[in-house]
Design an enzyme around this catalytic site. Structure first.
Site, mmCIF file in Angstrom:
data_model
loop_
_atom_site.group_PDB
_atom_site.id
_atom_site.type_symbol
_atom_site.label_atom_id
_atom_site.label_comp_id
_atom_site.label_asym_id
_atom_site.label_seq_id
_atom_site.Cartn_x
_atom_site.Cartn_y
_atom_site.Cartn_z
ATOM 1 N N ASP A 44 4.553 -38.543 34.175
ATOM 2 C CA ASP A 44 4.115 -37.162 34.320
ATOM 3 C C ASP A 44 4.959 -36.324 33.377
ATOM 4 O O ASP A 44 6.155 -36.569 33.231
ATOM 5 C CB ASP A 44 4.296 -36.680 35.765
ATOM 6 C CG ASP A 44 3.461 -35.440 36.026
ATOM 7 O OD1 ASP A 44 2.239 -35.488 35.798
ATOM 8 O OD2 ASP A 44 4.021 -34.402 36.430
ATOM 9 N N SER A 45 4.320 -35.368 32.715
ATOM 10 C CA SER A 45 5.083 -34.594 31.741
ATOM 11 C C SER A 45 4.574 -33.168 31.643
ATOM 12 O O SER A 45 3.516 -32.832 32.177
ATOM 13 C CB SER A 45 5.041 -35.272 30.373
ATOM 14 O OG SER A 45 3.725 -35.342 29.907
ATOM 15 N N LYS A 104 8.166 -37.703 15.511
ATOM 16 C CA LYS A 104 7.991 -37.089 16.834
ATOM 17 C C LYS A 104 8.460 -38.058 17.920
ATOM 18 O O LYS A 104 9.161 -37.661 18.855
ATOM 19 C CB LYS A 104 6.538 -36.676 17.062
ATOM 20 C CG LYS A 104 6.388 -36.102 18.444
ATOM 21 C CD LYS A 104 5.289 -35.164 18.712
ATOM 22 C CE LYS A 104 5.315 -34.845 20.196
ATOM 23 N NZ LYS A 104 4.010 -34.819 20.808
ATOM 24 N N GLY A 115 -5.743 -42.558 33.609
ATOM 25 C CA GLY A 115 -7.116 -42.852 33.217
ATOM 26 C C GLY A 115 -7.283 -42.663 31.723
ATOM 27 O O GLY A 115 -8.384 -42.733 31.183
ATOM 28 N N ASN A 116 -6.171 -42.427 31.033
ATOM 29 C CA ASN A 116 -6.203 -41.965 29.655
ATOM 30 C C ASN A 116 -5.881 -43.099 28.660
ATOM 31 O O ASN A 116 -4.738 -43.572 28.599
ATOM 32 C CB ASN A 116 -5.168 -40.830 29.557
ATOM 33 C CG ASN A 116 -5.199 -40.146 28.227
ATOM 34 O OD1 ASN A 116 -5.428 -40.767 27.197
ATOM 35 N ND2 ASN A 116 -4.937 -38.842 28.254
ATOM 36 N N ARG A 167 8.891 -38.281 25.624
ATOM 37 C CA ARG A 167 8.241 -39.551 25.941
ATOM 38 C C ARG A 167 8.872 -40.708 25.175
ATOM 39 O O ARG A 167 9.060 -41.793 25.707
ATOM 40 C CB ARG A 167 6.759 -39.484 25.592
ATOM 41 C CG ARG A 167 5.838 -39.672 26.767
ATOM 42 C CD ARG A 167 4.389 -39.682 26.350
ATOM 43 N NE ARG A 167 4.128 -38.797 25.244
ATOM 44 C CZ ARG A 167 3.964 -37.487 25.374
ATOM 45 N NH1 ARG A 167 4.006 -36.943 26.565
ATOM 46 N NH2 ARG A 167 3.776 -36.721 24.329
ATOM 47 N N GLY A 180 -1.602 -30.873 22.373
ATOM 48 C CA GLY A 180 -1.097 -29.930 23.368
ATOM 49 C C GLY A 180 -0.361 -28.747 22.757
ATOM 50 O O GLY A 180 -0.893 -28.043 21.893
ATOM 51 N N TYR A 181 0.866 -28.567 23.177
ATOM 52 C CA TYR A 181 1.664 -27.407 22.789
ATOM 53 C C TYR A 181 2.505 -27.653 21.540
ATOM 54 O O TYR A 181 3.351 -26.836 21.191
ATOM 55 C CB TYR A 181 2.571 -26.991 23.958
ATOM 56 C CG TYR A 181 1.792 -26.557 25.183
ATOM 57 C CD1 TYR A 181 1.624 -25.207 25.496
ATOM 58 C CD2 TYR A 181 1.196 -27.492 26.028
ATOM 59 C CE1 TYR A 181 0.894 -24.812 26.605
ATOM 60 C CE2 TYR A 181 0.462 -27.098 27.144
ATOM 61 C CZ TYR A 181 0.322 -25.758 27.421
ATOM 62 O OH TYR A 181 -0.404 -25.365 28.513
ATOM 63 N N ASP A 182 2.283 -28.771 20.866
ATOM 64 C CA ASP A 182 3.079 -29.104 19.675
ATOM 65 C C ASP A 182 3.111 -27.981 18.618
ATOM 66 O O ASP A 182 4.158 -27.761 18.006
ATOM 67 C CB ASP A 182 2.583 -30.402 19.022
ATOM 68 C CG ASP A 182 3.100 -31.630 19.752
ATOM 69 O OD1 ASP A 182 4.060 -31.505 20.530
ATOM 70 O OD2 ASP A 182 2.530 -32.724 19.548
HETATM 71 P P1 IMP Z 1 0.585 -35.121 31.019
HETATM 72 O O1 IMP Z 1 1.009 -34.948 32.432
HETATM 73 O O2 IMP Z 1 1.381 -36.124 30.277
HETATM 74 O O3 IMP Z 1 -0.890 -35.307 30.863
HETATM 75 O O4 IMP Z 1 0.937 -33.781 30.226
HETATM 76 C C1 IMP Z 1 0.764 -32.505 30.781
HETATM 77 C C2 IMP Z 1 0.559 -31.509 29.673
HETATM 78 O O5 IMP Z 1 1.767 -31.299 28.970
HETATM 79 C C3 IMP Z 1 -0.485 -31.920 28.668
HETATM 80 O O6 IMP Z 1 -1.661 -31.232 28.917
HETATM 81 C C4 IMP Z 1 0.071 -31.468 27.334
HETATM 82 O O7 IMP Z 1 -0.583 -30.312 26.919
HETATM 83 C C5 IMP Z 1 1.528 -31.115 27.603
HETATM 84 N N1 IMP Z 1 2.383 -32.044 26.859
HETATM 85 C C6 IMP Z 1 3.026 -33.130 27.330
HETATM 86 N N2 IMP Z 1 3.699 -33.751 26.359
HETATM 87 C C7 IMP Z 1 3.461 -33.037 25.234
HETATM 88 C C8 IMP Z 1 3.875 -33.209 23.882
HETATM 89 O O8 IMP Z 1 4.582 -34.135 23.482
HETATM 90 N N3 IMP Z 1 3.419 -32.291 23.012
HETATM 91 C C9 IMP Z 1 2.616 -31.248 23.375
HETATM 92 N N4 IMP Z 1 2.193 -31.063 24.617
HETATM 93 C C10 IMP Z 1 2.618 -31.955 25.555
#
Ligand code: IMP
Length: 197
Positions: free
Chosen positions: A67-68, A176, A8-9, A182, A153-155
């Protein structure tokens, strides 16, 4: 080829389109489709498959899902699939990105082994019988203190091994993408999609 993106992003969509270089992705909401599957898998691959299957079952056209998250050795490779909501259950509310990474730093305070990795899982379904999953990592370590203003995020707390230990939030966008989980997964996906058209 028209590819639906199980998300949805809009920011994620734009980033993925850029990484794929030339393919247009369609979000379910752009077609008025309500899409909110329960991501209850134990790992990234399960969750990306759950999302891809859920969307395939609605549109019956090629779909991509991702998913990440972040896996930290000192936390038993967690938070993993719970990265986005890290600390929120205990806090009973939404936390900002900064609150989440500061909590993570606190939870591994004093621990020397700070190995960690970001992981991305991409699932592409071209037909019920043609499914592809790509999972890639960005290896690194958790810094002692946050630094940098780029990324998300956690960068600010993640030191990228392949970039010689530079913090991800200090890298520009192109660097990056070169090293990120990704970026790596999307480059492999692009080869796969290119071979279809
Ligand atoms: P999502 O499932 O891709 O939305 O990611 C899950 C969470 O992982 C997100 O809330 C981010 O905080 C963190 N995350 C995923 N990829 C990265 C990144 O490349 N840099 C920093 N945080 C990440």
């Amino acid at each position: 080829m028209r590819i639906w993106f199980a998300s949805g992003n809009e920011h994620k969509k734009a980033e993925m389109e850029k990484l794929l270089g030339g393919y247009d992705l369609i979000l379910p909401k752009e077609a008025g489709i309500e899409f909110n599957p329960e991501e209850n898998g134990d790992d990234f691959a399960s969750n990306s498959l759950i999302k891809a299957e859920a969307l395939w079952n609605i549109v019956h056209e090629p779909v991509l899902a991702d998913d990440s998250g972040l896996c930290v050795k000192a936390l038993g490779w967690k938070p993993g699939v719970h990265t986005a909501r890290y600390g929120e259950e205990e806090a009973g509310r939404k936390l900002s990105d900064r609150e989440k990474y500061m909590l993570l730093l606190k939870n591994i305070e004093g621990i020397d082994d700070r190995e960690a990795c970001f992981v991305t899982s991409l699932t592409l379904i071209l037909s019920p019988f043609r499914r592809y999953m790509i999972q890639e990592t960005c290896e690194g370590t958790i810094a002692l203190t946050p630094s940098g203003t780029n990324g998300f995020g956690y960068d600010p707390i993640f030191k990228v091994k392949e970039a010689g230990g530079v913090i991800a939030a200090e890298l520009d966008g192109d660097s990056k993408n070169l090293y990120s989980h990704r970026g790596k997964a999307a480059r492999r996906l692009r080869l796969l999609i290119d071979s279809e058209v």
